[in-house]
Design a protein around this motif. Structure first.
Motif, PDB file in Angstrom:
ATOM      1  N   MET A 103      59.026  42.542  25.007  1.00 24.94           N
ATOM      2  CA  MET A 103      58.595  41.482  24.119  1.00 24.94           C
ATOM      3  C   MET A 103      58.331  42.007  22.715  1.00 24.94           C
ATOM      4  O   MET A 103      58.101  41.236  21.812  1.00 24.94           O
ATOM      5  N   HIS A 104      58.294  43.316  22.546  1.00 24.05           N
ATOM      6  CA  HIS A 104      58.058  43.935  21.234  1.00 24.05           C
ATOM      7  C   HIS A 104      56.722  43.530  20.631  1.00 24.05           C
ATOM      8  O   HIS A 104      56.613  43.325  19.424  1.00 24.05           O
ATOM      9  N   THR A 105      55.716  43.363  21.486  1.00 19.71           N
ATOM     10  CA  THR A 105      54.383  43.001  21.006  1.00 19.71           C
ATOM     11  C   THR A 105      53.337  43.883  21.686  1.00 19.71           C
ATOM     12  O   THR A 105      53.556  44.399  22.778  1.00 19.71           O
ATOM     13  N   ILE A 106      52.230  44.031  21.004  1.00 24.56           N
ATOM     14  CA  ILE A 106      51.072  44.738  21.565  1.00 24.56           C
ATOM     15  C   ILE A 106      49.933  43.730  21.626  1.00 24.56           C
ATOM     16  O   ILE A 106      49.578  43.120  20.616  1.00 24.56           O
ATOM     17  N   TRP A 107      49.373  43.526  22.834  1.00 22.57           N
ATOM     18  CA  TRP A 107      48.262  42.602  23.035  1.00 22.57           C
ATOM     19  C   TRP A 107      46.976  43.408  23.156  1.00 22.57           C
ATOM     20  O   TRP A 107      46.919  44.402  23.886  1.00 22.57           O
ATOM     21  N   ALA A 108      45.923  42.967  22.445  1.00 24.59           N
ATOM     22  CA  ALA A 108      44.615  43.616  22.526  1.00 24.59           C
ATOM     23  C   ALA A 108      43.557  42.535  22.719  1.00 24.59           C
ATOM     24  O   ALA A 108      43.580  41.503  22.044  1.00 24.59           O
ATOM     25  N   GLY A 109      42.651  42.787  23.648  1.00 24.01           N
ATOM     26  CA  GLY A 109      41.571  41.838  23.916  1.00 24.01           C
ATOM     27  C   GLY A 109      40.227  42.462  23.608  1.00 24.01           C
ATOM     28  O   GLY A 109      40.048  43.673  23.731  1.00 24.01           O
ATOM     29  N   ALA A 110      39.287  41.627  23.203  1.00 23.96           N
ATOM     30  CA  ALA A 110      37.963  42.111  22.821  1.00 23.96           C
ATOM     31  C   ALA A 110      36.897  41.646  23.807  1.00 23.96           C
ATOM     32  O   ALA A 110      37.136  40.786  24.649  1.00 23.96           O
ATOM     33  N   GLU A 111      35.726  42.218  23.668  1.00 20.13           N
ATOM     34  CA  GLU A 111      34.607  41.885  24.533  1.00 20.13           C
ATOM     35  C   GLU A 111      34.149  40.438  24.351  1.00 20.13           C
ATOM     36  O   GLU A 111      33.662  39.812  25.277  1.00 20.13           O
ATOM     37  N   ASN A 112      34.346  39.879  23.160  1.00 18.77           N
ATOM     38  CA  ASN A 112      33.894  38.513  22.885  1.00 18.77           C
ATOM     39  C   ASN A 112      34.938  37.450  23.230  1.00 18.77           C
ATOM     40  O   ASN A 112      34.729  36.273  22.999  1.00 18.77           O
ATOM     41  N   GLY A 113      36.108  37.853  23.752  1.00 16.60           N
ATOM     42  CA  GLY A 113      37.145  36.912  24.158  1.00 16.60           C
ATOM     43  C   GLY A 113      38.261  36.730  23.148  1.00 16.60           C
ATOM     44  O   GLY A 113      39.212  35.998  23.394  1.00 16.60           O
ATOM     45  N   ALA A 114      38.172  37.394  22.012  1.00 20.21           N
ATOM     46  CA  ALA A 114      39.239  37.298  21.007  1.00 20.21           C
ATOM     47  C   ALA A 114      40.459  38.096  21.469  1.00 20.21           C
ATOM     48  O   ALA A 114      40.324  39.135  22.106  1.00 20.21           O
ATOM     49  N   ILE A 115      41.635  37.577  21.140  1.00 20.45           N
ATOM     50  CA  ILE A 115      42.892  38.270  21.444  1.00 20.45           C
ATOM     51  C   ILE A 115      43.672  38.397  20.141  1.00 20.45           C
ATOM     52  O   ILE A 115      43.773  37.437  19.379  1.00 20.45           O
ATOM     53  N   VAL A 116      44.208  39.576  19.881  1.00 21.06           N
ATOM     54  CA  VAL A 116      45.102  39.768  18.743  1.00 21.06           C
ATOM     55  C   VAL A 116      46.416  40.342  19.260  1.00 21.06           C
ATOM     56  O   VAL A 116      46.429  41.147  20.191  1.00 21.06           O
ATOM     57  N   ILE A 117      47.493  39.898  18.663  1.00 20.44           N
ATOM     58  CA  ILE A 117      48.826  40.338  19.067  1.00 20.44           C
ATOM     59  C   ILE A 117      49.521  40.910  17.838  1.00 20.44           C
ATOM     60  O   ILE A 117      49.556  40.269  16.787  1.00 20.44           O
ATOM     61  N   PHE A 118      50.051  42.104  17.985  1.00 20.09           N
ATOM     62  CA  PHE A 118      50.812  42.723  16.898  1.00 20.09           C
ATOM     63  C   PHE A 118      52.288  42.674  17.260  1.00 20.09           C
ATOM     64  O   PHE A 118      52.698  43.179  18.302  1.00 20.09           O
ATOM     65  N   ASP A 131      54.888  38.986  33.088  1.00 17.83           N
ATOM     66  CA  ASP A 131      55.920  38.719  34.086  1.00 17.83           C
ATOM     67  C   ASP A 131      56.802  37.568  33.610  1.00 17.83           C
ATOM     68  O   ASP A 131      56.312  36.459  33.402  1.00 17.83           O
ATOM     69  N   LYS A 132      58.081  37.838  33.411  1.00 21.36           N
ATOM     70  CA  LYS A 132      59.079  36.826  33.070  1.00 21.36           C
ATOM     71  C   LYS A 132      58.666  35.960  31.874  1.00 21.36           C
ATOM     72  O   LYS A 132      58.754  34.737  31.910  1.00 21.36           O
ATOM     73  N   GLY A 133      58.184  36.594  30.818  1.00 20.90           N
ATOM     74  CA  GLY A 133      57.817  35.877  29.607  1.00 20.90           C
ATOM     75  C   GLY A 133      56.453  35.213  29.634  1.00 20.90           C
ATOM     76  O   GLY A 133      56.068  34.548  28.686  1.00 20.90           O
ATOM     77  N   ILE A 134      55.729  35.382  30.722  1.00 15.42           N
ATOM     78  CA  ILE A 134      54.385  34.816  30.833  1.00 15.42           C
ATOM     79  C   ILE A 134      53.375  35.952  30.774  1.00 15.42           C
ATOM     80  O   ILE A 134      53.577  37.001  31.373  1.00 15.42           O
ATOM     81  N   GLY A 185      37.709  34.919  34.552  1.00 17.31           N
ATOM     82  CA  GLY A 185      38.797  34.491  35.428  1.00 17.31           C
ATOM     83  C   GLY A 185      40.128  34.945  34.859  1.00 17.31           C
ATOM     84  O   GLY A 185      40.220  36.018  34.272  1.00 17.31           O
ATOM     85  N   ILE A 186      41.145  34.104  35.001  1.00 22.10           N
ATOM     86  CA  ILE A 186      42.488  34.437  34.519  1.00 22.10           C
ATOM     87  C   ILE A 186      43.013  33.276  33.683  1.00 22.10           C
ATOM     88  O   ILE A 186      42.917  32.119  34.083  1.00 22.10           O
ATOM     89  N   MET A 187      43.570  33.598  32.516  1.00 21.62           N
ATOM     90  CA  MET A 187      44.218  32.585  31.687  1.00 21.62           C
ATOM     91  C   MET A 187      45.681  32.965  31.534  1.00 21.62           C
ATOM     92  O   MET A 187      46.012  34.131  31.359  1.00 21.62           O
ATOM     93  N   LYS A 188      46.546  31.951  31.627  1.00 16.17           N
ATOM     94  CA  LYS A 188      47.987  32.161  31.530  1.00 16.17           C
ATOM     95  C   LYS A 188      48.464  31.708  30.152  1.00 16.17           C
ATOM     96  O   LYS A 188      48.048  30.661  29.661  1.00 16.17           O
ATOM     97  N   PHE A 189      49.331  32.517  29.526  1.00 10.62           N
ATOM     98  CA  PHE A 189      49.885  32.185  28.216  1.00 10.62           C
ATOM     99  C   PHE A 189      51.398  32.139  28.299  1.00 10.62           C
ATOM    100  O   PHE A 189      52.022  33.048  28.851  1.00 10.62           O
ATOM    101  N   GLN A 190      51.988  31.080  27.753  1.00 13.75           N
ATOM    102  CA  GLN A 190      53.436  30.984  27.576  1.00 13.75           C
ATOM    103  C   GLN A 190      53.662  31.317  26.110  1.00 13.75           C
ATOM    104  O   GLN A 190      53.367  30.499  25.241  1.00 13.75           O
ATOM    105  N   GLY A 191      54.089  32.529  25.808  1.00 14.18           N
ATOM    106  CA  GLY A 191      54.103  33.007  24.429  1.00 14.18           C
ATOM    107  C   GLY A 191      52.651  33.186  24.004  1.00 14.18           C
ATOM    108  O   GLY A 191      51.896  33.892  24.653  1.00 14.18           O
TER     109      GLY A 191
END
Length: 80
Positions: free
Chosen positions: A1-16, A48-51, A59-65
Motif C-alpha cells: 500500500m506504500h503507507t505507514i500507519w501509526a497509532g497513538a495512546e489517545n486514539g489518533a491515527i496518522v498515515i504517511f 488484509d486485501k486492502g482493508i 476493540g477493533i475498527m475496520k478501515f476501507q482505505g
C-alpha cells in the motif's frame, strides 16, 4: 500500500504516504464518545486485501482505505 500507519495512546491515527510524501490524519477513534471504553490506545494494525484493522483497548475498527467502517467494541471477557 506504500503507507505507514501509526497509532497513538489517545486514539489518533496518522498515515504517511511514502510515494506522495504526504500525511493523513484519522480521528474516528480519538473523537469517539467513550461509552464504556477504558482507553482509546491503539495497540496494533493488521492489513488484509486492502482493508486495515486497527485494534486496541476499545476493540477493533475496520478501515476501507482511510474511511472507518465496522467497529467491534466488545469481543468478550479477556482475563488479565
Amino acid at each position: 500500500m506504500h503507507t505507514i500507519w501509526a497509532g497513538a495512546e489517545n486514539g489518533a491515527i496518522v498515515i504517511f504516504d511514502i510515494q506522495n510524501k504526504s500525511w493523513t490524519s484519522i480521528t474516528a477513534i480519538l473523537t469517539a464518545q467513550p461509552q464504556g471504553i477504558a482507553s482509546k490506545r491503539i495497540r496494533t494494525f493488521a492489513f488484509d486485501k486492502g482493508i486495515t484493522y486497527c485494534a486496541g483497548d476499545f476493540g477493533i475498527m475496520k478501515f476501507q482505505g482511510t474511511i472507518p467502517g465496522d467497529w467491534i467494541k466488545f469481543i468478550g471477557t479477556i482475563p488479565s
